[in-house]
Structure formats: structure tokens, C-alpha cells
Write a protein that holds these residues in place. Structure first.
Motif: not given
Lengths: 199, 199
Positions: B84-99
């Protein structure tokens, strides 16, 4: 040496002096905040004297960036040996640890120039393209020599190594005693190889 | 709702509006260049009105940084599942691409704050320490579940993943269409694992 040659040499020394002063001030206060007058003061010449050599802050910035690229090209030469290109990256990281104000300047400028209106935007877009081409070529040569781990994708690894170097610089600038950029880079490159990176 | 509660709600909405405006301006022109007056104009209030909520640009900067951390903490929650912790990093990178303007702001500020005299220096030193602790803990959990590749050093990998994310952001800000931050991060995390990252 003729009087004219002496004049050229003096002009060149003066230009180098201005570039050095600009590099320090851009690194310390940021490109946008530093003024021509402050840079002239720091270089020990008049504002008019500086503008005789560099007509604008943008032109001075270009000279600062070009000087760093020339210095590094002269310092780090790649040979025909397959691992020479990737070893050179570790050498560069070791050298960078001795020039914090240059590393700081490039970190700030590369981040600022994400804005398409920044005067160094085109420079950094081209510089990352050149850096990518060079890293990818180095990894390609390792692969052709049969020394690259089979699960490594050259395209991804080139982008990732550039990012790793840039990102480690930010951590190192914040905590110079806690981060060994060359050691972390060497460990990461070693994971890409089937043989020891160092002789 | 009492008049007093209404007043609090209005004050809070006004604060959020100022923080939003400051985030945009800091990202566009840099923290050092942006002025209180410009930020007030952008937020549609007077300079005095802004200074009533934030007495200085430094305090406003702190509020901008704290807001981003709170938003991300609320958005990305880690579960007990080992990956879960390392998947969260990929989620964060995906979110960052929108801001992009937030990513640009953090890229510039983290680089600028390498200077110990920068008002965000202490914040970023602590932030990288917290981020390191969090990444190392996530990797540790993967390792304890027996899912980490045996040649991976958790300490090195935590620093390297943070650096990779930061460095990819710089490349992406310069060439948003050429760089897929989440894809490169996912590929790098996958190389650390003995099992597929995605379900």
C-alpha cells in the motif's frame, strides 16, 4: 604579445570575472532577484562596464550556463571502454559535491525554467534532451558490450538516472553532510550492471 | 449558525482564497519576486486586508506549504496491505501531473531553500526527513512481507526514490508531453519488488 592581443586578453579576463560574479549572485539570490548593478559591484566594475560586455541579464545568464557546460565537457572525457560513459557520471557527481553554488544555481534555474516565459526555458529543454541522448548512448554501449542487466530498459533508465542526479542535488543542498551524491548514484548504476562498475 | 460562527467561516474562506492566490503567484514568478501587493490584487482584497490574515510573506509561505501537506495527507491514505505504501507513491505522482503550478512551486522552493538563509530552509530540511522516514517505513514493510528484491538496500532506495520523484518533476515541468512521471516511477518501484506492484 601585441597591444591588440593584450586588449583581447584583458577583455576576456574581464568577461570571465563578470561571469564568475554573476554565477555566485544568481546562486545566492536567484536569477530573477539579482540585479545588473549588484553583479557589477560584486565583479568590481561599473554598471556601464558590465553592460559593455553583456547588454542584458538574459545574455549574461546564457554565458553563465554555456561556461558550465564547456567546463564539464573539458573535464569529463569518455573513452572507448564500455563502462567509461557511466563511470563519468559518478565522476561528475563527485565533482559537483565540490561546487555547491553552481549546483544550487542549476537546481533553481532548471526548476524556474519550467515556466515557458523564463529566459532559460529553451536552454534547459535542449540541455535535458542533450543529457538524455548522452545518458542513453552510454547505457546503449554497456548493453552492446553485454554488461547491462537483462531487465533494464535503456530509455527508462536514462531518464531515471538524470532524475536521480537532479533529485539528489536538492537533498544534498539541504543537508550536505547527510547525503553522498556519488555513493547513491554509484549504487544505482551498479544495480543496472552485470559486472562491477569500478575496476 | 451564530453571527460569530459566520464570521469565522468567512475569515477561513478569505484565508483559503489568499493561500490559493499566493500559491499561484509564488509558482509563476517565484517566492522572492512575488510581492504582498500582487498577491492581494490576485486574491481580490486590499494589502491591509491580506496583512490582517498573514502579517508577513514568510507566514504566508508557511501557510501555503502546510496546506499542500495537509491536502496530500488527506488524499493518500496507507492501509495495512504491504504494498500500500509504495502504491501510494505512484498515486501521488499521478495526482501531481494534474497540478503543475503546485509541482513547479515545490520544485523552485525546495531548490531555493538549499540556502540556509531562505525562509523555507528549515521547513524543507524537516520535510525531506519526514519524507525519508515515510518512504523507508513503506519499503521496510515490503521487506518484512518478503516482497523486496534481495539486493535492495532500504536506506539507499528510500533516498533514491525521493530523488527520482523530484528529478522527474523537473523534466516534466520542462516537457509535460514527453514525460510520464507515474510510469517511470512505477517501473522503478517494480524493479525493487519480487511481485507485481499492481493487483
Amino acid at each position: 604579445m601585441s597591444g591588440r592581443t593584450n586588449g583581447y586578453a584583458r577583455g576576456r579576463a574581464r568577461r570571465d570575472q563578470i561571469i564568475e560574479a554573476a554565477t555566485e549572485l544568481f546562486a545566492r539570490t536567484g536569477y530573477r532577484t539579482a540585479t545588473i548593478l549588484e553583479i557589477a559591484d560584486h565583479a568590481g566594475i561599473s554598471r556601464t562596464g558590465l553592460l559593455h560586455h553583456f547588454a542584458s541579464k538574459e545574455l549574461l545568464l546564457e554565458a553563465v550556463l554555456a561556461k558550465r557546460d564547456l567546463d564539464n565537457d573539458a573535464r569529463f572525457v569518455t573513452t572507448d571502454e564500455p563502462l567509461s560513459g557511466v563511470r563519468r557520471l559518478v565522476d561528475l557527481a563527485e565533482h559537483n559535491a565540490t561546487v555547491p553554488h553552481i549546483v544550487g544555481l542549476f537546481a533553481v534555474l532548471s526548476a524556474e525554467s519550467g515556466d515557458p516565459g523564463h529566459p532559460a526555458h529553451a536552454y534547459f529543454v535542449q540541455r535535458y534532451q542533450r543529457t538524455y541522448d548522452s545518458f542513453a548512448a552510454s547505457l546503449q554501449r554497456v548493453q552492446e558490450a553485454g554488461l547491462l542487466a537483462p531487465d533494464v530498459d535503456v530509455d527508462h533508465a536514462a531518464r531515471a538516472l538524470i532524475a536521480l542526479m537532479d533529485g539528489l542535488q536538492v537533498q544534498w543542498l539541504l543537508q550536505p553532510d547527510a547525503i553522498d551524491m556519488a555513493a547513491d548514484l554509484r549504487a544505482e548504476i551498479q544495480r543496472l550492471l552485470l559486472v562491477p562498475l569500478d575496476d
